[in-house]
Design an enzyme around this catalytic site. Structure first.
Site, mmCIF file in Angstrom:
data_model
loop_
_atom_site.group_PDB
_atom_site.id
_atom_site.type_symbol
_atom_site.label_atom_id
_atom_site.label_comp_id
_atom_site.label_asym_id
_atom_site.label_seq_id
_atom_site.Cartn_x
_atom_site.Cartn_y
_atom_site.Cartn_z
ATOM 1 N N ARG A 45 43.082 63.881 -81.046
ATOM 2 C CA ARG A 45 43.092 64.850 -79.870
ATOM 3 C C ARG A 45 42.332 64.390 -78.797
ATOM 4 N NH1 ARG A 45 41.555 70.814 -81.633
ATOM 5 N NH2 ARG A 45 42.917 71.129 -79.805
ATOM 6 N N GLN B 76 42.081 81.666 -82.124
ATOM 7 C CA GLN B 76 40.899 81.210 -82.676
ATOM 8 C C GLN B 76 39.771 82.528 -82.534
ATOM 9 O OE1 GLN B 76 42.721 79.293 -80.636
ATOM 10 N NE2 GLN B 76 42.039 77.159 -80.867
ATOM 11 N N ASP C 31 34.504 71.770 -74.583
ATOM 12 C CA ASP C 31 35.100 70.540 -74.994
ATOM 13 C C ASP C 31 34.836 69.458 -74.353
ATOM 14 O OD1 ASP C 31 36.954 73.104 -75.764
ATOM 15 O OD2 ASP C 31 37.306 71.438 -77.300
ATOM 16 N N LYS D 240 38.786 75.698 -73.901
ATOM 17 C CA LYS D 240 40.182 76.471 -74.079
ATOM 18 C C LYS D 240 40.808 77.140 -73.199
ATOM 19 C CE LYS D 240 41.712 76.122 -77.454
ATOM 20 N NZ LYS D 240 42.646 75.085 -77.699
HETATM 21 O O1 MRU Z 1 41.672 73.649 -79.822
HETATM 22 P P1 MRU Z 1 40.415 74.045 -80.414
HETATM 23 O O2 MRU Z 1 40.246 75.188 -81.413
HETATM 24 O O3 MRU Z 1 39.807 72.907 -80.901
HETATM 25 O O4 MRU Z 1 39.330 74.515 -79.101
HETATM 26 C C1 MRU Z 1 38.177 74.661 -79.358
HETATM 27 C C2 MRU Z 1 37.584 75.098 -78.215
HETATM 28 O O5 MRU Z 1 38.120 75.091 -76.935
HETATM 29 C C3 MRU Z 1 36.055 75.644 -78.235
HETATM 30 O O6 MRU Z 1 35.650 76.552 -77.352
HETATM 31 C C4 MRU Z 1 35.121 74.158 -77.761
HETATM 32 O O7 MRU Z 1 35.462 73.297 -78.736
HETATM 33 C C5 MRU Z 1 33.811 74.628 -78.162
HETATM 34 S S1 MRU Z 1 33.412 74.582 -79.779
HETATM 35 C C6 MRU Z 1 31.417 74.612 -79.973
#
Ligand code: MRU
Length: 351
Positions: A87, A194, A235, A246
């Site tokens: 990713r 999520q 992220d 996200k």
């Molecule tokens: O695609 P994902 O579910 O991995 O995205 C996760 C997010 O955007 C979270 O908000 C981010 O990783 C922070 S997690 C502590």
């Protein structure tokens, strides 16, 4: 505490987040290919969690290798490459791989079981530090919230997205413990849900009441005065304070500004990427069209429609009230405060 990822008898074990909340099924990865697939296919997700998982995947790959010396180094580089390609957006993944690389280099001459044990110990250390960071961020962030906080969060930045406790949900957990929490609102977070599936599940499991919204409802609730703080994870945070998180986070931040509601980001130092100048340079993952056209495996979109599916967006630093890390709280101007927090490992700034 929800078990996110663990090392168990020579395997990397994780709760399969794709199957929550309907089923609590654990996935056992017995080689690094399975770990890479688990990250790519979102069995495990969330920036710090995929960093911890990749670290264990590297420890596993080294243990499964029978090579030594140069052949082992070549194999190690291939394992690092495979995990790094899973990713692109969450920088914690690359941070963890770099840290494991440092451990490999420090113990390469030793080779054998000594090297393998050191790599496993480093992965365990990354996990332990992440959990500790989350607890610290939770307590620091809770101090920022207003009394009788009515908090909106987006996506899942919880125990499931970290080694445990969570970043944004860590703030919410600490606020609940301190009696400061009046309400939590969770955006459902299309297309992967999520919020609806994971945030709702883990908060309810902890006895913290949570109200679910679809992604287009928060503006109305803000206008009604029902939300008085927003807390999200990240992220990747660029050197200037732009925050990738996200998709949908940017929309929430703009709405929060319009309604004069503070917008907080909680993320460990491993999420801060001082090598990336600003949000325009953050790679944004585009995922499969089926995530948008289908709901729970059933097509809901008109046949033949074209689709965009960016998994993340970038919230410009000017919308961010403060960034909570385990070492302290960064405030604007972020180029200075983030450098103070993350530029020097010894720095500890309070605010
Ligand atoms: O695609 P994902 O579910 O991995 O995205 C996760 C997010 O955007 C979270 O908000 C981010 O990783 C922070 S997690 C502590």
């Amino acid at each position: 505490v929800v078990p996110t990822v663990a090392w168990e008898d020579g395997a990397v074990v994780m709760i399969d987040q794709r199957r929550l909340p309907a089923e609590e099924v654990f996935l056992r990865c017995r080689d690094h290919h399975e770990v890479a697939a688990a990250i790519r296919d979102m069995a495990i997700r969330g920036a710090p969690a995929i960093g911890v998982c990749a670290a264990y995947g590297l420890a596993l790959g080294a243990r499964n290798s029978v090579g030594e010396g140069e052949p082992l180094r070549a194999e190690w580089q291939a394992i690092c490459g495979e995990l790094a390609s899973t990713r692109p957006t969450a920088v914690n993944l690359f941070w963890a791989i770099r840290r494991m690389q440092g451990c490999f280099d420090a113990h390469a001459a030793e080779g054998g079981a000594g090297l393998r044990d050191a790599l496993l110990a480093e992965a365990r250390q990354i996990e332990a530090e992440d959990l500790e960071s989350c607890r610290r961020m939770g307590d620091l962030g809770a101090g920022l919230l207003p009394a009788a906080a009515r908090v909106l969060t987006h996506c899942n930045a919880g125990a499931l997205a970290t080694a445990g406790y969570g970043t944004a949900l860590g703030v919410i957990r600490s606020a609940a413990r301190l009696g400061k929490l009046d309400a939590v609102f969770a955006d459902e977070t299309r297309p992967f849900l999520q919020g609806a599936r994971l945030t709702a599940w883990e908060l309810l499991r902890d006895g913290i009441p949570v109200t679910l919204l679809t992604d287009n409802m928060s503006g109305f609730l803000m206008a009604q005065g029902e939300i008085n703080a927003v807390v999200v994870g990240a992220d990747r945070i660029a050197a200037n304070g732009d925050v990738a998180n996200k998709v949908g986070t940017y929309t929430v931040a703009v709405l929060a500004r319009e309604h004069k509601i503070p917008f907080y980001v909680a993320a460990p130092v491993s999420t801060i990427d001082l090598a990336t100048a600003d949000g325009r340079s953050i790679p944004i993952e585009e995922r499969a069209a089926e995530e948008v056209t289908h709901l729970a495996g059933r097509r809901v979109a008109a046949e033949g429609v074209s689709v965009r599916n960016p998994a993340f967006d970038v919230t410009p630093a000017r919308f961010v009230t403060a960034i909570v890390c385990e070492r302290g709280i960064a405030r604007p101007p972020y180029d200075r405060s983030l450098q103070a927090l993350a530029g020097d490992a010894r720095a500890a700034v309070q605010g």
